[in-house]
Scaffold this active site. Sequence first.
Site, PDB file in Angstrom:
ATOM      1  CB  SER A 185      43.009  62.574  67.183  1.00  0.00           C
ATOM      2  OG  SER A 185      43.689  61.621  66.417  1.00  0.00           O
ATOM      3  N   GLY A 186      45.584  64.310  65.722  1.00  0.00           N
ATOM      4  CA  GLY A 186      46.105  64.869  64.475  1.00  0.00           C
ATOM      5  C   GLY A 186      46.650  66.265  64.615  1.00  0.00           C
ATOM      6  CB  THR A 198      52.950  61.834  68.695  1.00  0.00           C
ATOM      7  OG1 THR A 198      51.759  61.243  69.229  1.00  0.00           O
ATOM      8  CG2 THR A 198      54.085  60.831  68.760  1.00  0.00           C
ATOM      9  CG  ASN A 212      47.607  61.721  63.540  1.00  0.00           C
ATOM     10  OD1 ASN A 212      48.419  61.757  62.622  1.00  0.00           O
ATOM     11  ND2 ASN A 212      47.959  61.842  64.798  1.00  0.00           N
ATOM     12  CB  SER A 237      45.992  58.608  65.643  1.00  0.00           C
ATOM     13  OG  SER A 237      45.258  58.918  66.804  1.00  0.00           O
ATOM     14  CB  SER A 238      49.085  58.497  70.512  1.00  0.00           C
ATOM     15  OG  SER A 238      50.322  58.966  70.071  1.00  0.00           O
ATOM     16  N   GLY A 256      43.816  63.332  72.393  1.00  0.00           N
ATOM     17  CA  GLY A 256      43.069  64.567  72.477  1.00  0.00           C
ATOM     18  C   GLY A 256      41.570  64.334  72.551  1.00  0.00           C
ATOM     19  CD  GLU A 300      39.714  60.033  70.014  1.00  0.00           C
ATOM     20  OE1 GLU A 300      38.826  59.183  70.234  1.00  0.00           O
ATOM     21  OE2 GLU A 300      40.876  59.741  69.670  1.00  0.00           O
TER      22      GLU A 300
END
Length: 1106
Positions: free
Chosen positions: A110-111, A115, A160, A163-164, A390, A392
């Site tokens: 994440s980050g 995306t 992020n 973040s999605s 991603g 985590e």
Amino acid sequence: MSKMEVKTSLLDNMIGVGDMVLIEPLSEDTFIENLKKRFDHSEIYTYIGSVVISMNPYKSLPIYTAEKVEEYRNRNFYELSPHIYALADEAYRSLRDQDKDQCILITGESGAGKTEASKFVMSYVAAVCGKGQEVNKVKEQLLQSNPVLEAFGNAKTVRNDNSSRFGKYMDIEFDFKGDPLGGVISNYLLEKSRVVKQPRGERNFHIFYQLLSGASDDTLKKLKLDRDFSKYNYLSLDSATVNGLDDAASFRTVRNAMQIVGFMEDEVQSILELVAAVLKLGNIEFKPESRCNGFDESRIKDKNDLKEMCELLGIEQSVLERAFSFRTVEAKMEKVSTSLNVAQAYYARDALAKNLYSRLFSWLVTRINESIKAQTKTHKKVMGVLDIYGFEIFEDNSFEQFIINYCNEKLQQIFIELTLREEQEEYIREVSNSQYMKTNRKWSSLTNKNGILAMLDEECLRPGTVTDETFLDKLNTVCAEHQHFESRQSKNSKFLTDHSLPHNCFRIQHYAGKVLYRVEGFVDKNNDLLYRDLSQAMYKANHSLIKILFPEGNPAKVNLKRPPTAGFQFRASVGTLMKNLLTKNPNYIRCIKPNDEKAAHIFTDSLVCHQARYLGLMENVRVRRAGYAFRQPYEPCLERYKMLCKQTWPHWKGPARKGVEVLLKNLQVPAEEFAYGRSKIFIRNPRTLFFLEEKRRQCLGDLATLIQKIYRGWKCRTHFLLLKKSQVVVAAWYRRFAQQKKYQNIRSSALVVQSFIRGWKARKLLRELKHKKRCEEAVTTISAYWHGTQARRELKRLKEEARRKHAVAVIWAYWLGLKVRREYRKFFRANAGKKIYDFTIQRIMQKYFMGLKKTMPSMSPVDKSWPARPYCFLDGMHQELRRIFHLWRCKKYRSQFTEEKKATYEEKLAASELFKDKKALYPSSVGQPFKGDYVEITKNPKYQKLNSLVEDKVLLADVVSKINRANGKGAPRIFLLTKKSFVLADQKTGQVKASVPLLDLSSVSVSTQSDGFFALKLKEGSTSAAKGDFLLSSDRLIEIITKLHRIGAASADRNQINIDISDEFLVQFKQDKVCVKFIQGTPKNGNGVACKRKNNRLLEVSVPSP
């Protein structure tokens, strides 16, 4: 490629190593050092063979311009420096030219920029594919679906800012030319627990903050909201504002994107009402109330938020209040109602908020798919883009992190399998004697059919008391001896004294490292339980979306079966995704974040090393180097290194493979260092490639020196020849100038001498001529004087004689006049004045009437002109004559009218009352007579059968266009109107398509523009309304609607037909309502009216500007 174009390569001007396969020596330290070196020079992309490593720069870079798109378009993957555009171009060309379905797998923490990477891929594909109005519309809708999904599915986390919090897989569908037709979006596991609770330093989903910041005051008033974030319990306040995020601008972007994708205005309003309802739901608080049986019962503290939420959703307040206080349990034929305590009421409130938001998100994805799906059913090529959360690892990891990491395990497994398969297939295809590569990768069996998720489902379905502790006990029993499972309460003695492992946790060895999971909440989150009372309360709402989102609340369809668990649903969807990915050609983008501070120019070695390990990047490099580290087609290889051998330089006349063989033999490269494939040369060791590059650099230096020498010689020789040529030209021009000067001097001298001689001769001749002329003039002058004297004497005599005769005549005339005046003076003075006055008046009146006869106005009663009066004393008579003339011509005009013409003028008057100053088409219809029968239905033999089918007299017969809702195109139809009904028939065959009684007609809708579109709306429930309303187009719209209105007004047994004039109205087509919207624009044909379908619920009519 033209001969003058300079070919570039991955190896030219290389910072570090562009392809990790070529790094030497290969170790984790050199791997990280190479990434850092490239990152420091803003080179964020690096290859591992065909895999792209993407480093998040945390800043904007000028490498995504339109020029960059053209630079990478239709170029070989290794031809330019590493870039995400190279991978996107390779995938698109494989799909378009080789008919291979593609998928692009974007993974990372994440980050790490997943995306943004997916956006760059989609924008590149949109830029390089075909152009056209429909194609551009599809591309725009595909691109604009991202802001909508990001607003509702993304949030700010500690890692992020965007973040999605859901997984997204988009299949973009193309036709055989490579033009996009549409797409299908699949979403996976929205993190709905974020709706009710966010970790410290994180925010709720973006849409809540965007709505409160960007909506107008009027919109917030309708939604019963306030801009102050602190008034809503579901919004965290410590991170309400984020640097670099403009929530108000983002809200405007989302509204615009929803309009482009195809959302109707009422749908957008319904969505915002549900978002506002979630915020209101979080403000509902409960208090305990003791009952007589000793148990506590929950009651709502302040019912104001509950009231406002019920008003937004159209729910009775008492129904929802009871659902928060009681729970009904059904078992076979029995129903048991139990009261909820405060904790259970809060659980029910949060469960409703989570389900309401997650179901709204799923409906959004379905609605977007309806708009962007391909309309044709032909064979399609597919490119899938996977943007999923991603891996985590947080301080506190729960059920959400477990299934996210489960999905990443599956993706890593498919990545390794497909990478090995791709390498093996290339070696088998190119090198016939190659050996299959083997891998001993051992994957955890904790995620198979009998793994942890399966045990969690079994525990949730087990009768009896089920808690998180019983689930942990089951894990400790079943997985105690598993090498990837660790727990303090397991039978494995080596973890009994591990104080880093709490008692209510378990630890799993993932491919990315060990993750500690807290078992608290696993059972509840997996059950994802929503009380049936709340579902039924939601189903009773009058809101347009709520009934769709809660179908299980329908009392007529009560299902006593337990709904599938969240883990089961996610595992099934991930399995479907894996099967889908295995059918496509994979392309990989591995995203890495350089630091945890989200700052530019900071590279944390330990963090990047950790990500490289769990992404398996080193393993991927070793797989690529297990056989041959570098491979390249023969043609570019020969083109790059041909200057190293005299036989191949400067031009090789034979096959490219033969040239490469001669080149390597001449350079004495050991045979074990390379292998010849069918179309590529394979180099085993990077040292061999660097040896060739070093030789090439040395040779390029020698070639540069040779080129400089030849160029300088050519330049000096050219300069000398130019000077020599210039000297010859200058000498020739000087000689020419000198001769011209000498000639001009000689010519000037000759002219001077000639002029002097000619002047002397002329002066001599002039003197002789003057003397001769002077003698002739003297004789003439003397003669003239003599003749003048004789003439003057004769004239004087004649004048004297004439003067005497004139004097006698004048005297006689005066004498006669005197006698006449004396004789008639007495008669003239008595009558002369009156006669002169009468004569003058008579002449003035005669002139006035003759002038009036010539300037008489026309016989039209509307002509208001009248000649001007010549004299003031005629004013009264002038006005009376004007009045008499107007009365006379009106009488003459009325005497010409027939009964038919009187009826026509009455219809014209009715049309004026209906459309004057309301419809732009009306002025052009004023001068057109209303004929009624334009197709001559009684005379045309083609329509005799149709005429016989109509019982009453046909008042109007004309050809109209019936508009098709599917594509906005019109089909010609015969329109017949009688006093009782109207009929639509086929123009060619005369077959009746529809016959509708006027009693079933409720209203007619038209626009204010100059178009001919009108909608005949039928009464709901009538027999004719089954097929829906009629959307027609005619140039004689004014006449048709006027006659319809007059028939309704004249009939006593039916209501008058309403005429609705608006630029936007709804038309019922069978079961669906479609909005018809009129805009001013420039249609394709330049001057006509164009109707075009924007989406399934909108027809747009473009009318030329006046």
